[in-house]
Write an enzyme that holds these catalytic residues in place. Sequence first.
Site, PDB file in Angstrom:
ATOM      1  N   CYS A   6      84.520  25.024  14.079  1.00 18.51           N
ATOM      2  CA  CYS A   6      83.373  24.333  14.151  1.00 18.51           C
ATOM      3  C   CYS A   6      82.378  25.378  13.352  1.00 18.51           C
ATOM      4  CB  CYS A   6      82.547  23.768  15.359  1.00 18.51           C
ATOM      5  SG  CYS A   6      81.960  25.102  16.552  1.00 18.51           S
ATOM      6  N   ASN A  25      80.801  28.147  16.829  1.00 21.04           N
ATOM      7  CA  ASN A  25      82.004  28.104  17.932  1.00 21.04           C
ATOM      8  C   ASN A  25      81.186  28.733  19.436  1.00 21.04           C
ATOM      9  OD1 ASN A  25      84.389  30.709  19.194  1.00 21.04           O
ATOM     10  ND2 ASN A  25      84.716  28.549  18.899  1.00 21.04           N
ATOM     11  N   CYS A  41      79.542  25.407  20.773  1.00 19.53           N
ATOM     12  CA  CYS A  41      79.532  24.054  21.226  1.00 19.53           C
ATOM     13  C   CYS A  41      80.647  23.108  21.064  1.00 19.53           C
ATOM     14  CB  CYS A  41      78.235  23.220  20.468  1.00 19.53           C
ATOM     15  SG  CYS A  41      76.459  24.183  20.388  1.00 19.53           S
ATOM     16  N   ARG A  42      80.938  22.763  19.722  1.00 22.22           N
ATOM     17  CA  ARG A  42      82.065  21.635  19.820  1.00 22.22           C
ATOM     18  C   ARG A  42      83.475  22.316  20.029  1.00 22.22           C
ATOM     19  NH1 ARG A  42      80.329  19.511  14.028  1.00 22.22           N
ATOM     20  NH2 ARG A  42      79.935  21.824  13.901  1.00 22.22           N
ATOM     21  N   SER A  43      83.604  23.284  19.089  1.00 24.32           N
ATOM     22  CA  SER A  43      84.800  23.824  19.240  1.00 24.32           C
ATOM     23  C   SER A  43      85.353  24.539  20.498  1.00 24.32           C
ATOM     24  CB  SER A  43      85.368  24.703  17.939  1.00 24.32           C
ATOM     25  OG  SER A  43      84.426  25.797  18.132  1.00 24.32           O
ATOM     26  N   ASP A  49      77.192  17.793  15.774  1.00 22.73           N
ATOM     27  CA  ASP A  49      76.728  18.993  15.978  1.00 22.73           C
ATOM     28  C   ASP A  49      75.653  18.723  16.820  1.00 22.73           C
ATOM     29  OD1 ASP A  49      76.041  21.575  16.573  1.00 22.73           O
ATOM     30  OD2 ASP A  49      76.153  22.125  14.444  1.00 22.73           O
TER      31      ASP A  49
END
Length: 171
Positions: A23, A26, A28-30, A133
């Site tokens: 993402c 690195n 939040c999402r990934s 995001d």
Amino acid sequence: MTPKTPELPAARRPGTYRVAVVCLGNICRSPMADVVLQERIADAGLDDRVSVSSSGTGGWHVGNPMDPRAAATLTAAGYDATRHRAQQWAGNDDADLVLAMDAQNLADIGGANDRVMAFRAFDPLEPGGDVPDPYYGGDSGFEEVLAMVERTARSLVAALESQRPWGEHTP
């Protein structure tokens, strides 16, 4: 009609398979996808063959834990969010499969190819869409991301189980 699950690229090294999730920062999402995928892979008994890593295209957060809201969302859902430390994408040539969280992340790592695709290519509800995001939003954004990640992780692990891209096939 159920969408077709993408073909997984073959392992670079027989017997093991490496998945990288990317993402922007690195935090939040990934890392959420990393934590959920690792648990789903372990639950499927594949953790001795399949490993997961995550990174961000930007280096602003290198060495930091994940965003507290992402960690709280994972913890509330029963996941362990404590081990993550952010790292920057370094063109991981060792990964067998690289999954970008959105179209911009995909472009930032060089675009789609036989080993690089959108994370949600495996989403059974909306294949190929972006994982939004949640960084600048509220808690509900993190919950939305977790829901996408969980269902996509289930589909990806099912593909790993059925396709066995590391080279071991069941009769």
